[in-house]
Every structure is written in C-alpha cells, then in structure tokens.
Design an enzyme around this catalytic site. Structure first.
Site, PDB file in Angstrom:
ATOM      1  N   SER A 113      65.072  -6.146  38.709  1.00 51.06           N
ATOM      2  CA  SER A 113      65.820  -6.146  39.958  1.00 51.06           C
ATOM      3  C   SER A 113      66.924  -5.076  39.918  1.00 51.06           C
ATOM      4  O   SER A 113      66.637  -3.914  39.646  1.00 51.06           O
ATOM      5  CB  SER A 113      66.389  -7.546  40.183  1.00 51.06           C
ATOM      6  OG  SER A 113      66.792  -7.708  41.495  1.00 51.06           O
ATOM      7  N   ASP A 146      56.312 -11.271  44.785  1.00 51.94           N
ATOM      8  CA  ASP A 146      57.677 -10.770  44.971  1.00 51.94           C
ATOM      9  C   ASP A 146      57.736  -9.992  46.280  1.00 51.94           C
ATOM     10  O   ASP A 146      57.236  -8.880  46.375  1.00 51.94           O
ATOM     11  CB  ASP A 146      58.044  -9.858  43.784  1.00 51.94           C
ATOM     12  CG  ASP A 146      59.477  -9.353  43.837  1.00 51.94           C
ATOM     13  OD1 ASP A 146      60.140  -9.530  44.877  1.00 51.94           O
ATOM     14  OD2 ASP A 146      59.932  -8.790  42.830  1.00 51.94           O
ATOM     15  N   HIS A 159      60.261 -13.138  43.319  1.00 52.96           N
ATOM     16  CA  HIS A 159      61.066 -12.148  42.612  1.00 52.96           C
ATOM     17  C   HIS A 159      61.603 -12.692  41.284  1.00 52.96           C
ATOM     18  O   HIS A 159      61.678 -11.975  40.292  1.00 52.96           O
ATOM     19  CB  HIS A 159      62.214 -11.723  43.527  1.00 52.96           C
ATOM     20  CG  HIS A 159      63.095 -10.671  42.951  1.00 52.96           C
ATOM     21  ND1 HIS A 159      62.620  -9.453  42.517  1.00 52.96           N
ATOM     22  CD2 HIS A 159      64.434 -10.653  42.722  1.00 52.96           C
ATOM     23  CE1 HIS A 159      63.630  -8.735  42.048  1.00 52.96           C
ATOM     24  NE2 HIS A 159      64.730  -9.436  42.161  1.00 52.96           N
TER      25      HIS A 159
END
Lengths: 218, 394
Positions: free
Chosen positions: B166, B332, B365
């Site tokens: 991320s 995701d 995610h």
C-alpha cells in the site's frame, strides 16, 4: 492465450533426456547462445527458464496461468503474469537476444501478430509447435471425417485451447510473409528425435510431429 | 528507549510517543535538514525506528520494511501503545519469509507519522507546542529521503531489499525511482504508481470527517485539550471498508445481528458489521493522531510517479538494475491489479528483471497483511533467489 499446452498434449513432452529434461525444451535451449537475454513467452512452470539459467542465460518469462506464475516466482524466476496476445506490445524493440514461444503458438488469438512482436522484441525468435500436417492427423480427418484427436492432441474441438493449428508448411509460409529469415528448422518425430536434416519439406510436413524454428529478422 | 521527562507525563500518550518514542531514534540537527518537496527544510527532525536481526560484516543483508498509512515502525514487536503484536509479524521474524535470522530488518516510522518520527504531533521547537497544521505538507518522496538519511546513519550503502504494501509499496517504488543504485531488490505489494481519483476521493471524505469534528479545533486539539476522536473514528470506519471486499464482509458478517435476535428499530449498532466498524474506529483513535492522518493521506494523494518523470512511468525506472517482485491481489479494488500491471509494463519497457504475481483471494486490499500462504511463498522464494545472487549465506 498463453497457457503452455497441457503436459500430456505432445508426445515429446513425455520424452525426457538424460538429465530428466523434456527433449523439445533441451533442443530449444541448445539453440540459445550462453550468456544471452531471453524472454520465454508462455513459460509454464518455468522448466525451460530453469534449463536456460543453468546455461548462464538471463531469462525472463510471461505466463498466463496464475498457478504457473506463482510457482515460477516462488522458485526465484523472473516471471510476470501476462498474455502473449496483449502484453508483448509493452516490450521495447530489441530488448532480448531471443524470444521463445514453446508449444503455445496454436493457442494464441493472433499468431502472426505474436510472431511479429517476437521478431521486434528479440534479435532471434524460437517457435515450437505441434504439426497439424502429420500423417496420423491427416488420416483421421480423411477416414473418419471428424476433427482429429490423437494421444498427443486429445481434446475435443469444443474443449481444446488450441484455436490456430498449422502445419510446418503453413508456418514457413507465414515466416516468409512477416519477413522472417529461417536460421534453423528442426522437425521431431513422436519420440522427440530430430528428423533427417536433409529431408525435403514434404517429408517433414508428413512425419514431423512437432517443429522448432529459429528465426531472425531479414 | 528514552524515558519521558517527568513534566511531560501528563501529556496525552500520543504526544509523549511523538517526542520520546519507545524505539530507537536517529536525530538530525540543523546541519542535516530534510529538504522537502514543498520547498522548505524540516530541521531539526528525528526518525524513530526498530531493527531486528543482525547486520552482517559486509552490511549487505539489510531489508527496509516500509509501513502503510496507519502502520508504524513496530512491524514485528509488541506495540508500545496497544500492547498488540507487530503489524506484519506473520511476514517478518525468525523463520518467517523476511527472516530475521538471516536478514537485518529495519522499519522506521515515516516523517509525518505519530510514533516518534517528526510529524504534526511532535513538538515544534519554535513554539514548544505540537506542530499541528504548521507542520509542512510532506510527500512520499520526502518520507523516502528521510529513510535514506537513516540508512546513511546506520552506515548502510545498499539495501538488500525494500519491501512494503500500500503506502509502503509507494515508498518502495519511490526508492527504486530515486535511489535505484541503493536497492538490490524490491517488493512493491498491493500498491500503485499513483493515487487514483477514487482513492483521493475516499481520503478527502476521511479528512473532512476529521475536520468536521468540533474538537479538531483547526488542528490545535492538543493545545486546547480536546480530541477529535469522533471525526477520526468515522474516517477510519470509512477507510476500513475500502481495505476489505464485499465478499469478505459478507463472509465475515453477512446480515447477522449483534447480540440480539431482532432489530431494535433504532440507530444502535444492530448489525455485526456496524459494531465491528465502530470497534475499528474507536481502537484506532487510541493509537493514531488525527493530524498525522491528514498529512499522510495527503502524501499518498500527491503520489504520481509518472508525473514526476515527464508523464512516462517507464522513465522512472530507466537503467534500473534492481530485481523486482510486484504482487497484487484479485479482490483488492483500492489498489487493483491494473495498477501493479502498469508498474510491470514500465519495468519491462526498461528491461528490468521483474516478477509479477497476482494472488487469488477474497480478502481485499488488507490481504497483504494477512495469512496468505501463496504471498509468503512468493516473498520467500524471491528473497532466497536474490540472496543467492547477492552472495548471502543461507
């Protein structure tokens, strides 16, 4: 479409050399100069890349199936998930010494575009494919009037991933069309042995179960 | 470890942690300012960091782990504020894929964070009060520049690997774009070369929730003795949904009621999913600073690697010799596979050695933080192979 032809699809894949490697892959790997940069399109579980790395080759792979890719990456091979029909356009000209398409051509949507991209990206292209002109296949179509199914190409017409079969003759014609020069061509019998070098084309086209072509740009 | 001075013990735990973190600390004085993209210098400043394992004599086995938006340097140890385990202890530790028996692992709190690296909750030396909104806006590149100063401070020239998911993955990409020669291998996971409009939009909702809390007081809540807990909690609740997937939420909660059999015909947390989100929100505010949330979401919004390189992403990686392993997850939708694929195409265009795997999961995610055996197998295999090339002992 990039998945390597399933393992049992071509006889040669079951034929293994002294080191335990598939004979057709050994043949392909021997066409590659040691120390060169190679892109293996449709690299499956990475067997060819592994063979090549043993020859000091800087190898990269593209593979459609997620399982194949993840297996390769976990083995430390540089493989990306991708599709020959769509992803080769992202590679720059002359990025590799060799681009290899092993037993995958017949499963691509646009084989001609794929081969053209290979010749653009690499100085050489190596293509291996099952020969649809083999006498057994011809006999099946002639006597039964149905799409041929052999021990090596066992799927029904409605299940096969192979959508663009060709014969050795067809392929060499297409090479001329895209301006590829044939450096080397080998036809293999069902046991993975190379047919006689000086045999005429019609002989190869009839008795070669698969073919391996080493090409370059004219 | 540093003991907080007696006078500061009355301060909120977050202010104390910001100035005197229970971590190792690298301080950079006036002679070594952090030159920010915003055009000014941050000075003096400090970086709080944790290390695990031992640096070898050749200093060739160091892995920098970059944390995500709400992470911190406590990647594989008990968190000093929450008492919970490290945020990636499933990935980092003895015998783990990022094996601390083999590698020297560094994880630092990003600049702008709230766990000891200089950020908006740190004390501004000019006013002797927390910076608040006087803190300069920082970018992902600023975070990475600060990390290079930490790596210099530790005497390490080249990192064996930089890994992160991320926002951590954004830092990995920035390392590779700006300091490629100092990175032997890179693992950008569940990330993107730029923050999408949708992601900026989600962040803006979160920021507005914080700023709409009357206790936020223009960012001066520490000075005024208030706390924008409700706003930050709502921001976290909203963001948390984006880290999951519809399938995962349904599998976990469905339409189940919380401790009751029938709806109450009120606005209580009737549903389990509501109760879960409220819990996520309320625990988050105990350990995270509201202003840091504003600054770090902003840093992610500004991230656009292609724009930094004349609009061509491939130029960010020209001439790179780093080995890459890019990983994304099927479910995701915040950092979808298409974003990772853009990175891969750019790397291919530059002839980089890149592996790319998309892992099938319904966990969204957040999958990069969870027990995903395929992810762990890939990270382990990739690092093993890089270590062989680097000549590290098994």
């Amino acid at each position: 479409m990039l998945a390597r032809v399933p393992r049992d699809l071509t006889m040669a894949e079951t034929v293994r050399g002294p080191g335990g490697a598939r004979v057709d892959l050994l043949l392909v790997s021997q066409m590659v100069e040691p120390g060169s940069r190679v892109l293996d399109v449709g690299c499956g579980d990475g067997e060819l890349l592994h063979l090549l790395e043993a020859r000091g080759v800087d190898g990269r792979g593209i593979e459609l199936s997620r399982e194949g890719v993840n297996e390769c990456v976990a083995k430390g091979l540089a493989v990306v998930q991708g599709d020959a029909d769509t992803d080769l356009s992202f590679y720059p000209d002359d990025a590799f010494d060799y681009v290899i398409l092993s037993q995958t051509l017949q499963a691509t949507r646009c084989p001609r575009d794929v081969v053209e991209h290979m010749l653009r990206i690499g100085r050489h292209a190596i293509v291996s494919f099952p020969n649809f002109g083999h006498w057994r296949i011809r006999l099946q179509l002639m006597f039964y009037g149905r799409m041929p199914r052999t021990a090596n190409l066992p799927e029904t017409w409605y299940e096969t991933p192979n959508i663009h079969f060709c014969t050795i003759k067809d392929f060499s014609e297409m090479c001329a069309l895209v301006g590829a020069r044939m450096e080397k061509a080998v036809a293999l019998d069902p046991w993975g042995r190379a047919l006689k070098i000086d045999a005429p084309w019609w002989f190869w086209n009839l008795f070669g179960e698969q073919a391996v072509f080493l090409l370059n740009r004219k | 470890m540093s003991t907080p001075p007696a006078a500061e013990k009355k301060l909120p735990v977050l202010v104390r942690e910001a100035d005197h973190p229970r971590s190792q600390l690298a301080s950079f004085g006036a002679d070594r300012p952090l030159r920010l993209e915003a055009g000014l210098d941050l000075s003096p400043f400090q970086i709080a960091y944790q290390t695990y394992g031992e640096l070898n004599a050749a200093k060739s086995n160091a892995i920098l782990v970059c944390h995500a938006l709400t992470g911190d340097q406590h990647v594989a140890n008990t968190h000093p504020v929450t008492g919970k385990g490290g945020w990636w202890d499933i990935m980092v530790g003895p015998g783990r894929p990022i094996d601390t028996d083999r590698y020297f692992v560094i994880c630092s709190n990003v600049v702008g964070g709230c766990m000891g690296s200089t950020g908006p909750s740190s004390t501004n030396p000019l006013t002797a009060a927390p910076w608040g909104l006087d803190f300069p806006v920082i970018t992902v590149r600023d975070m990475v520049r600060a990390q290079t100063m930490l790596i210099d401070h530790l005497g390490i020239d080249t990192l064996f690997s930089v890994a992160g998911g991320s926002m951590g993955g954004m830092q990995v990409l920035e390392w590779c774009a700006s300091f490629s020669e100092r990175v032997f291998s890179a693992l950008p996971i569940a990330t993107a070369p730029r923050h999408s409009a949708q992601n900026i939009a989600f962040h803006e909702v979160g920021r507005q929730a914080v700023m709409a809390d009357p206790e936020w007081r223009g960012g001066r809540y520490f000075v005024e003795g208030t706390s924008p807990r409700r706003g930050l909690s709502v921001a976290r609740m909203g963001a948390h949904i984006t880290y999951l997937s519809d399938t995962a939420l349904h599998r976990k909660f469905g339409r189940k009621f919380q401790d009751r059999d029938n709806p109450t015909f009120s606005f209580d947390a009737d549903f389990e999913v509501e109760s879960y989100l409220r819990h996520q929100g309320s625990t988050f505010v105990e350990r995270f600073d509201a202003n840091s949330y504003l600054y770090l979401t902003r840093a992610m919004d500004y991230f656009d690697l292609a724009a930094d390189h004349g609009g061509v992403l491939a130029k960010a990686f020209t001439g790179t010799r780093t080995r890459y392993c890019v990983i994304s997850f099927t479910s995701d939708w915040l950092f979808p596979t298409t974003e990772s694929r853009a990175v891969v195409h750019a790397l291919n265009a530059g002839g980089a050695r890149v592996s790319f795997a998309e892992i099938e999961t319904d966990k969204g995610h957040d999958a990069f933080l969870l027990d995903e055996p395929e992810l762990h197998g890939i990270v382990r295999g990739f690092l093993d192979s890089a270590a062989r090339t680097r000549g590290l002992k098994p």
